[in-house]
Design an enzyme around this catalytic site. Structure first.
Site, PDB file in Angstrom:
ATOM      1  N   HIS A  27       0.828  -1.205   0.000  1.00 23.07           N
ATOM      2  CA  HIS A  27       0.000   0.000   0.000  1.00 23.07           C
ATOM      3  C   HIS A  27       0.868   1.264   0.000  1.00 23.07           C
ATOM      4  O   HIS A  27       1.540   1.553   0.985  1.00 23.07           O
ATOM      5  CB  HIS A  27      -0.877  -0.039   1.259  1.00 23.07           C
ATOM      6  N   HIS A  71      -1.158  10.120  -2.905  1.00 16.95           N
ATOM      7  CA  HIS A  71      -2.492   9.751  -2.416  1.00 16.95           C
ATOM      8  C   HIS A  71      -3.423  10.948  -2.332  1.00 16.95           C
ATOM      9  O   HIS A  71      -4.542  10.911  -2.830  1.00 16.95           O
ATOM     10  CB  HIS A  71      -2.400   9.072  -1.043  1.00 16.95           C
TER      11      HIS A  71
HETATM   12  O1  G3P Z   1      -6.630   1.373  -2.826  1.00 18.00           O
HETATM   13  C1  G3P Z   1      -6.895   0.653  -1.673  1.00 18.00           C
HETATM   14  C2  G3P Z   1      -6.709   1.592  -0.589  1.00 18.00           C
HETATM   15  O2  G3P Z   1      -5.496   2.220  -0.860  1.00 18.00           O
HETATM   16  C3  G3P Z   1      -7.821   2.566  -0.577  1.00 18.00           C
HETATM   17  O3  G3P Z   1      -7.594   3.513   0.330  1.00 18.00           O
HETATM   18  O4  G3P Z   1      -7.402   5.897   0.631  1.00 18.00           O
HETATM   19  O5  G3P Z   1      -5.415   4.444   0.914  1.00 18.00           O
HETATM   20  O6  G3P Z   1      -6.297   4.905  -1.340  1.00 18.00           O
HETATM   21  P1  G3P Z   1      -6.614   4.748   0.123  1.00 18.00           P
HETATM   22 CA    CA Z   2      -5.177   3.551  -2.876  1.00 18.18          CA
END
Ligand code: G3P
Ligand code: CA
Length: 324
Positions: free
Chosen positions: A72, A115
């Protein structure tokens, strides 16, 4: 940001405008799945009328893994998110299956990995990404804040880390790496989907073999964006992200509709139960919850039957997979 209500309304509008017969499609698929359409507004609780899941029909990761490790924002627990430091750590050092990338677009139309829609949280700058040219964005330091906020993992090499473009990322990790790329709502960045496909194509990631092996997955909270992707190139595997609280309020008909364009869903992990994971699997989805950072949660979710997960600590999940 909560996306679901806006998405639902806009998706209904899109489908109506695009002439997709949603009622016909969902009824047909509901019938094929043995779902009772009279119950369409009831949230999904049961797998089928016998409450038994048929695992033989479950879809598996395109990479061939039972559980896939999606780093992530890279290994963002250990290094500044969406920098080469966090991607190098997840891809080269840890060997995570996927590099997860959130896309934003600069004022002069470059796709970059970040992000937030603003640079404030992760860099020494302020303001919206779309108000920066790429040259201006490249002046920012995307590493020092991580060092300040994570003294246990601070590294002087992180100071001055640059915001990478998608093009640079694909160039660096090449065609053997796997990319799990998130698009935003088309009204935030018109043209993002076209640019994404152009960039993937430039890096030979859209050929049949590459797509079959799962080298690229495109994810979004925006149904509108995913439908646009499907319209532009129906071969790209799509994952519909589901905000916290969204899944428990979905009917089987909602899920059946998502199945028309997506091969999987990415639910917020606390919404998952053994029962609803089995139902998602029986509906034909890959299930990749986000963002799971505790070992106990990883083990529990694997037991539920998920296909992998998003984590800031991909080494922990790889360890869980190896030990299970
Ligand atoms: O893309 C999966 C997860 O990353 C979604 O949450 O806000 O971290 O992009 P976010
Ligand atoms: Ca994401």
């Amino acid at each position: 940001m909560k996306h679901s209500n806006k998405i639902l309304i806009s998706s209904i509008a899109i489908l109506a405008l695009s002439g997709i017969g949603s009622a016909t499609i969902t009824e047909a698929s509901s019938n094929a799945l043995g779902v009772n359409n009279q119950n369409e507004n009831t949230s999904v609780q049961t797998v089928n009328e016998n409450n038994k899941s048929d695992q033989q029909n479950w879809i598996h990761n395109l990479t061939g893994e039972k559980f896939t490790t999606i780093a992530h924002r890279g290994a963002s627990g250990y290094a500044p998110e969406h920098t080469f430091h966090s991607y190098d750590k997840s891809h080269n050092a840890i060997g995570a299956s996927y590099i997860e990338i959130d896309l934003q677009m600069t004022k002069d139309g470059h796709l970059v990995a970040m992000h937030d829609e603003t640079v404030d949280r992760t860099t020494n700058g302020t303001g919206r990404v779309d108000q920066y040219t790429l040259k201006e964005l490249k002046q920012l330091d995307a590493g020092s804040k991580f060092n300040e906020q994570n003294p246990q993992y601070a590294n002087s090499n992180y100071k001055g880390a640059k915001v990478p473009t998608l093009d640079e990322i694909l160039e660096r990790y090449g065609t053997d790496a796997n990319y799990y790329i998130e698009t935003k709502s088309p009204d935030v960045y018109p043209g993002m989907e076209e640019k994404l496909l152009d960039t993937l194509n430039k890096h030979q990631l859209l050929n049949e073999q590459s797509l079959k092996k799962g080298h690229v997955m495109v994810q979004s909270f925006s149904q509108e964006s995913l439908l646009k992707m499907k319209d532009l190139n129906s071969n790209v595997p799509l994952i519909r992200l589901l905000d916290k609280g969204e899944l428990p309020n979905m009917s089987q008909q909602d899920l059946n509709y998502i199945k028309q364009y997506a091969i999987g869903v990415g639910p917020e992990y606390t919404d998952l139960t053994k029962q609803n994971v089995a139902n998602l699997k029986d509906t034909g989805f890959l299930v990749h919850p986000f963002t799971v950072n505790e070992v106990a949660d990883m083990e529990r979710l694997n037991d539920y039957g998920i296909d992998g997960l998003f984590t800031n600590y991909p080494d922990l999940y790889k360890q869980v997979i190896n030990e299970q």
